[in-house]
Scaffold this active site. Sequence first.
Site, PDB file in Angstrom:
ATOM      1  N   GLU A  38      22.726 -68.626   1.246  1.00  0.00           N
ATOM      2  CA  GLU A  38      23.177 -69.044  -0.092  1.00  0.00           C
ATOM      3  C   GLU A  38      22.365 -68.332  -1.178  1.00  0.00           C
ATOM      4  OE1 GLU A  38      22.829 -73.270   1.024  1.00  0.00           O
ATOM      5  OE2 GLU A  38      24.890 -73.460   0.319  1.00  0.00           O
ATOM      6  N   GLU A  67      24.800 -75.467   8.617  1.00  0.00           N
ATOM      7  CA  GLU A  67      24.527 -76.829   8.158  1.00  0.00           C
ATOM      8  C   GLU A  67      25.325 -77.881   8.914  1.00  0.00           C
ATOM      9  OE1 GLU A  67      24.666 -74.176   6.296  1.00  0.00           O
ATOM     10  OE2 GLU A  67      23.265 -74.308   4.621  1.00  0.00           O
TER      11      GLU A  67
HETATM   12  C1  3H9 Z   1      20.220 -75.880   4.461  1.00  0.00           C
HETATM   13  O1  3H9 Z   1      19.924 -74.740   4.319  1.00  0.00           O
HETATM   14  C2  3H9 Z   1      20.789 -76.764   3.385  1.00  0.00           C
HETATM   15  C3  3H9 Z   1      21.336 -76.010   2.229  1.00  0.00           C
HETATM   16  O2  3H9 Z   1      22.645 -75.579   2.482  1.00  0.00           O
HETATM   17  C4  3H9 Z   1      21.414 -76.868   0.999  1.00  0.00           C
HETATM   18  C5  3H9 Z   1      20.201 -77.472   0.462  1.00  0.00           C
HETATM   19  C6  3H9 Z   1      20.380 -78.119  -0.866  1.00  0.00           C
HETATM   20  N1  3H9 Z   1      13.486 -75.733   8.166  1.00  0.00           N
HETATM   21  O3  3H9 Z   1      14.535 -72.809  16.741  1.00  0.00           O
HETATM   22  P1  3H9 Z   1      13.151 -72.306  16.902  1.00  0.00           P
HETATM   23  C7  3H9 Z   1      11.349 -74.355  12.614  1.00  0.00           C
HETATM   24  S1  3H9 Z   1      19.983 -76.684   5.913  1.00  0.00           S
HETATM   25  C8  3H9 Z   1      12.292 -76.051   8.676  1.00  0.00           C
HETATM   26  O4  3H9 Z   1      12.365 -72.771  18.060  1.00  0.00           O
HETATM   27  P2  3H9 Z   1      14.196 -69.658  17.206  1.00  0.00           P
HETATM   28  C9  3H9 Z   1      11.530 -75.146  13.884  1.00  0.00           C
HETATM   29  O5  3H9 Z   1      11.410 -76.517  13.653  1.00  0.00           O
HETATM   30  C10 3H9 Z   1      19.182 -75.535   6.932  1.00  0.00           C
HETATM   31  N2  3H9 Z   1      11.860 -75.629   9.883  1.00  0.00           N
HETATM   32  O6  3H9 Z   1      13.092 -70.713  16.835  1.00  0.00           O
HETATM   33  C11 3H9 Z   1      10.431 -74.583  14.743  1.00  0.00           C
HETATM   34  O7  3H9 Z   1       9.228 -75.158  14.295  1.00  0.00           O
HETATM   35  P3  3H9 Z   1       8.033 -75.492  15.276  1.00  0.00           P
HETATM   36  C12 3H9 Z   1      20.137 -74.621   7.532  1.00  0.00           C
HETATM   37  C13 3H9 Z   1      12.682 -74.855  10.581  1.00  0.00           C
HETATM   38  O8  3H9 Z   1      13.582 -68.350  16.924  1.00  0.00           O
HETATM   39  C14 3H9 Z   1      10.384 -73.124  14.352  1.00  0.00           C
HETATM   40  O9  3H9 Z   1      11.059 -73.057  13.082  1.00  0.00           O
HETATM   41  N3  3H9 Z   1      19.454 -73.843   8.529  1.00  0.00           N
HETATM   42  C15 3H9 Z   1      13.946 -74.488  10.095  1.00  0.00           C
HETATM   43  O10 3H9 Z   1      14.764 -69.953  18.554  1.00  0.00           O
HETATM   44  C16 3H9 Z   1      11.077 -72.201  15.311  1.00  0.00           C
HETATM   45  O11 3H9 Z   1      12.383 -72.687  15.566  1.00  0.00           O
HETATM   46  C17 3H9 Z   1      19.487 -74.161   9.819  1.00  0.00           C
HETATM   47  O12 3H9 Z   1      20.119 -75.104  10.223  1.00  0.00           O
HETATM   48  C18 3H9 Z   1      14.331 -74.946   8.815  1.00  0.00           C
HETATM   49  N4  3H9 Z   1      15.508 -74.623   8.267  1.00  0.00           N
HETATM   50  O13 3H9 Z   1      15.395 -69.905  16.174  1.00  0.00           O
HETATM   51  C19 3H9 Z   1      18.704 -73.256  10.729  1.00  0.00           C
HETATM   52  N5  3H9 Z   1      14.556 -73.709  11.018  1.00  0.00           N
HETATM   53  O14 3H9 Z   1       7.549 -74.179  15.795  1.00  0.00           O
HETATM   54  C20 3H9 Z   1      18.132 -74.033  11.853  1.00  0.00           C
HETATM   55  C21 3H9 Z   1      13.673 -73.600  12.034  1.00  0.00           C
HETATM   56  O15 3H9 Z   1       7.063 -76.204  14.415  1.00  0.00           O
HETATM   57  N6  3H9 Z   1      17.263 -73.221  12.641  1.00  0.00           N
HETATM   58  N7  3H9 Z   1      12.558 -74.285  11.787  1.00  0.00           N
HETATM   59  O16 3H9 Z   1       8.620 -76.351  16.343  1.00  0.00           O
HETATM   60  C22 3H9 Z   1      17.691 -72.478  13.673  1.00  0.00           C
HETATM   61  O17 3H9 Z   1      18.845 -72.412  13.989  1.00  0.00           O
HETATM   62  C23 3H9 Z   1      16.648 -71.747  14.453  1.00  0.00           C
HETATM   63  O18 3H9 Z   1      15.411 -72.382  14.261  1.00  0.00           O
HETATM   64  C24 3H9 Z   1      16.478 -70.254  14.055  1.00  0.00           C
HETATM   65  C25 3H9 Z   1      15.235 -69.680  14.807  1.00  0.00           C
HETATM   66  C26 3H9 Z   1      17.715 -69.483  14.465  1.00  0.00           C
HETATM   67  C27 3H9 Z   1      16.229 -70.114  12.571  1.00  0.00           C
END
Ligand code: 3H9
Length: 692
Positions: free
Chosen positions: A105, A125
Amino acid sequence: MSAEYQVNGQIAVITLNNPPVNGLGHATRSAVVAGVQQALQDEAVKAIVITGAGKAFSGGADIKEFNSPKALAEPSLHTLINVVENAEKPVIAAIHSVCMGGGLELALGCHYRIASAGAQIALPEVKLGILPGAGGTQRLPRVLGLEMALNMIVSGNPVASEKLASTALFDQMADGDLLIAALAFADKVAGLRPLPRVRDLRVDYPNSEVFLQLSRDTVAAMAGPFPAPLKCVEAVAAAANKKFDDGLKVERELFLQLVQTTESKALRHAFFGERAASKLPDVPDDTPIRAIKTVAVIGAGTMGGGIAMNFANAGIPVTILEMQQEALDKGLATIRKNYENTLKKGKLTQEKFEQRVGLIGGTLSYDAIAQADLVIEAVFEDMGVKQQVFKRLDEVMKTGAILASNTSTLDLDSIAAFTGRPQDVVGMHFFSPANVMKLLEIVRGKQTAKDVLATVMALSKKIKKTGVVSGVCDGFIGNRMIEQYSRQAGFLLEEGCTPEQVDKAVENFGFAMGPFRMGDLAGNDIGWYIRKRRYLEQPQIGYSKTADLLCEMGRFGQKSGAGWYDYQAGDRKPYPSQVVSDMIIRHAAELGITRRKISDQEIVERLVYALVNEAARILEEGIATRASDIDMVYLSGYGFPLHRGGPMFYADTVGLPKVLTAMEEYARGRHGDAWKAAPLLLKLAAEGKSFN
Ligand code: 3H9
């Protein structure tokens, strides 16, 4: 540091730096806004590049801040995007690796976007039960078109950047170094005006209402209990039907509704629960791990074969050991058949098929597996048999090999004591079918070494399992809890229910399968075997005898053509059974029970609260590290409804005092002893606290 600011010639570079994935938390948002303002004030700066440090452009809004004041604190993501979009100097997003959610975004708010190949582009999301809430539903359709944007937003699935190269999302794909390409691009566009803004584009789609109605129907049919997917369609519809700012308002309203829903909270709980489960407080992240290059599996039965497939799927060679050639041949043939079925369904290429089949070998000799880095025993669930196997493994396996048992109920410490190296022994409890089910219970014995645990936890990720560590107890986390659930299911039959009524009630609650259909699928003889042991070891525990009577009738389930239900040849559909119903009524009469009409609410509460109460003991005893680990076991291994977040999360949602009140009521009925509340549950309820 949450973002770095540097000036490179005439170009300011703002680098998001908030490991691990540059989540757009409050500090990061503030730093980026400050960076943009600094660049705007600096006359020497002609353009601004925003990029991300480390392994992501940005993974989106910081999910950990949700439902906290920081999530809304200014500068909000909206404010940040407004600042960028309204900047009088061109802002270029330089995208690599991961560009998701709020990260995408933000990029859409930039005037230009340049990307490396291989970046994962997504608005995920919906997988967290929300929708893109910072303009994603309004801007993505303007660059990708209605259909492609809707698919991405409703599915949440990532698309590789190179597949989007020809769309208006990207102005250029970077060959080679991204930052060098972005700086060159910035130089090129520095003087161009007016600055292009995605919000000014139109969403062109002839007959968009027809397409949107079709999408509503399709999505409604697929969304199950989750409200977010349909709201995503509504938000995208606003992009097609309304002016940009009005569309943004619709998106905002829907986002705020969704973020408060239990379904979204449950999904976020599961997201963090899955990641937390791979961590143990006393096993630091930097614990060295042992290299696992080859694996051996003892036993070519259904379990052994399924376990072996996990490693072949991950590219790790695996040798299966059997005692008889015939059993080995049969096991290997079953594995081949499984892969052939996947190939036929088009879910596997011929090349991958051959690769995977080629990685699985068989042997009748222990000497042939001696050099394996990990050996997993999957033989008959009997201590005597385990003893023979582990004694032999201790003799032949190389020093440093990890010796794992797939036992589901036996004492791992006793198994470890059959060897002279208990520090190398660990439980790896797979769930059937082992090549499909996500859960892996990693059982930590008293002496299991930390590097063994760290290795197995890392390996569980590699083979795409949700690894959850359990201490040693009868049944570990999952089966110890399910026993209480099954006991209640049995008592309910005696008191007035039919198997189909119980199954239907819990399936309506959201379980993938009720206890009796599950019993018929897994084999009722397994529980019978375990109960016979319990009758000797723990005669004080009361069980309904209906399940034993069923087995005495030879009704073991689908495999014997009859169980709690009747089955027809070649058909897995369960049909209510008169014979079983008669047996239940007769047995209740023998016990002197007056059967009564039992509500679905009572059925669900008794089954689920029985899980919760036992889980509280498991948590209190330290068998599970945290409440969310228990939820992960139930979500990934026992078909607990995802939208309810797992038994502990569900109990928190209901409120622990309310759970206790219901338990007190059930304690007044038959088998009241089963409802003795766990001290932890009583304590938390009294203190007004929750499990999670
Ligand atoms: C959003 O954006 C809302 C908006 O539209 C509007 C707002 C107003 N935040 O998965 P992994 C941490 S909603 C905080 O094992 P990978 C995760 O907890 C968001 N932390 O690694 C972990 O921490 P820890 C939309 C996050 O390489 C570490 O990163 N975004 C977030 O296999 C590693 O994660 C999503 O839904 C976050 N957003 O995969 C993305 N994302 O080491 C969700 C990750 O302490 N995330 N962490 O346990 C993913 O799909 C995967 O984490 C990603 C990396 C592909 C990014």
